[in-house]
Write an enzyme that holds these catalytic residues in place. Structure first.
Site, PDB file in Angstrom:
ATOM      1  N   LYS A   1       5.335 -14.452  14.019  1.00  0.00           N
ATOM      2  CA  LYS A   1       4.264 -15.721  14.281  1.00  0.00           C
ATOM      3  C   LYS A   1       2.977 -15.598  13.450  1.00  0.00           C
ATOM      4  O   LYS A   1       2.593 -14.542  13.612  1.00  0.00           O
ATOM      5  CB  LYS A   1       4.466 -16.064  15.696  1.00  0.00           C
ATOM      6  CG  LYS A   1       3.860 -14.913  16.475  1.00  0.00           C
ATOM      7  CD  LYS A   1       2.723 -14.360  16.419  1.00  0.00           C
ATOM      8  CE  LYS A   1       1.315 -15.288  16.405  1.00  0.00           C
ATOM      9  NZ  LYS A   1       0.181 -14.400  16.483  1.00  0.00           N
TER      10      LYS A   1
ATOM     11  N   ASP B   1      -4.383 -18.187  15.630  1.00  0.00           N
ATOM     12  CA  ASP B   1      -3.357 -17.212  15.251  1.00  0.00           C
ATOM     13  C   ASP B   1      -2.888 -16.697  16.840  1.00  0.00           C
ATOM     14  O   ASP B   1      -1.639 -16.850  17.045  1.00  0.00           O
ATOM     15  CB  ASP B   1      -3.760 -16.216  14.438  1.00  0.00           C
ATOM     16  CG  ASP B   1      -2.653 -15.036  14.439  1.00  0.00           C
ATOM     17  OD1 ASP B   1      -2.183 -14.898  13.385  1.00  0.00           O
ATOM     18  OD2 ASP B   1      -2.870 -14.215  15.288  1.00  0.00           O
TER      19      ASP B   1
ATOM     20  N   ARG C   1       1.000  -1.119   0.100  1.00  0.00           N
ATOM     21  CA  ARG C   1       0.011  -0.055  -0.098  1.00  0.00           C
ATOM     22  C   ARG C   1       0.805   1.324  -0.082  1.00  0.00           C
ATOM     23  O   ARG C   1       0.478   2.409   0.162  1.00  0.00           O
ATOM     24  CB  ARG C   1      -0.927   0.052   1.339  1.00  0.00           C
ATOM     25  CG  ARG C   1      -2.123  -0.966   1.156  1.00  0.00           C
ATOM     26  CD  ARG C   1      -2.643  -1.132   2.501  1.00  0.00           C
ATOM     27  NE  ARG C   1      -2.042  -1.395   3.520  1.00  0.00           N
ATOM     28  CZ  ARG C   1      -2.186  -1.468   4.931  1.00  0.00           C
ATOM     29  NH1 ARG C   1      -3.075  -0.902   5.303  1.00  0.00           N
ATOM     30  NH2 ARG C   1      -1.340  -1.824   5.806  1.00  0.00           N
TER      31      ARG C   1
END
Ligand code: NAP
Length: 312
Positions: free
Chosen positions: A91, A169, A38
């Protein structure tokens, strides 16, 4: 010693919340460039659309910190290693164990430093817990990891796509503490994964672990992504001698039988960059695969249920 120049690849939430401020304050590193699809920069450093453009234009930057979602990390890390860079990775490392194995082998072949970050692996409360459990053993352990996806991953559709991990996650942060402190290996006995009926990754996960230990310690975990009351990032252990050990705040505070023993602030990213500086100094890699293995087993062993649809 002069500061080492590092580039950030992927200027999303975690790069802006943690990596960039920590590099700004670091004695070891200075930001040399960003790579952002972006076009997002920081403090006027050069901005590139792709890693390849960065590597061609600024070969003097030989460190990158990759802060993208895990789905594209294998490709980005390989490209960085091939370009001769030392690499720090957010991670979860990759979407599969095969990709992680490949990156470790590739870094070794090319003699590059590869550092897989895990949250809370560098703090005194976690280290003290590991020492206590090594001495006294574990009768039971319960992980409760509950937070709001709307607060921590606002509008990030990748978390709901295959390879996006869903609530696993943040859950892998819990497993990275768990695998570090447990005095014996643990395995997934069973798991129940609840998916929003309109999404591809789980919003709620319950896990039973087994250990092969005599006495069969009771070991379990629950991850939930719809907790709006605040974060609950707690691991509670009963030791073999009957003490209750609680790690709270994502491994930041430790209490024993309700008495606070250790508490520290939010220094985990500063500690991770300090650790990276040490690895670079010594020319060593650091990739702990245990949390990723255990999480993969959750998906392999998990029974699936559909729950209510999720909308932002
Ligand atoms: P995010 O806000 O979605 O940022 C990821 C960034 O990666 C994007 O903004 C984008 O930045 C770049 N990117 C490049 N290719 C992409 C693609 N194909 N799809 C999506 N983004 C792409 O995510 P995040 O929360 O920062 O998480 C990034 C990593 O950090 C994840 O592995 C996550 O688990 C980890 N992490 C997140 C948190 C948290 O609280 N959110 C905490 C700790 C760790 P550009 O537009 O600049 O290219």
């Amino acid at each position: 010693m002069a500061k080492r120049k590092i580039a950030i690849i992927g200027v999303g939430k975690i790069a802006q919340d943690q990596h960039l401020p920590v590099i700004d304050a670091s004695e070891d590193f200075e930001l040399g460039a960003t790579v952002s699809t972006r076009g997002l920069g920081h403090n006027g450093v050069p901005v590139f659309k792709t890693p390849g453009e960065l590597y061609a234009a600024m070969p003097e930057i030989d460190l990158v910190s990759i802060c993208t979602p895990p789905g594209i990390r294998h490709q980005y890390v390989r490209e960085a290693l091939d370009a001769g860079k030392d690499v720090m990775m957010e991670k979860p490392p990759t979407t599969t164990i095969s990709e992680l194995d490949d990156l470790v082998d590739h870094a070794r072949r090319l003699d590059r430093v590869l550092y897989q970050t895990w949250h809370s692996q560098y703090n005194a409360a976690v280290d003290r817990t590991r020492d206590i459990l090594a001495k006294d053993g574990v009768k039971s352990a319960r992980i409760d990891w509950r937070e709001s996806v709307r607060k921590w991953h606002p509008g990030q559709d990748w978390v709901w796509e295959p390879g996006g991990f869903g609530v696993c996650d943040p859950g892998i942060n819990a497993l990275s503490i768990f695998t570090k402190v447990m005095p014996f290996p643990v395995f997934v006995q069973s798991a129940k994964l609840t998916f929003p009926a309109n999404r591809q990754t789980p919003v709620d996960v319950e896990i039973e672990f087994k250990s092969g230990q005599i006495g069969k310690p009771e070991l379990s975990a629950g991850f939930n992504w719809l907790e709006e009351s605040g974060e609950i990032w707690t691991i509670r252990f009963e030791t073999g001698t009957g003490d209750i050990i609680k790690l709270e705040g994502g491994g930041r505070s430790l209490s024993v039988n309700d008495e606070l023993i250790l508490k520290h602030g939010d220094g985990e990213y500063a500690a991770m960059y300090e650790h990276f500086a040490g690895l670079l100094e010594r020319g060593e890699s650091d990739v702990d695969k245990a949390p990723m293995r255990l999480m993969s087993d959750v998906f392999l062993m998990g029974a699936r249920e559909n729950g209510p649809e999720f909308e932002w």
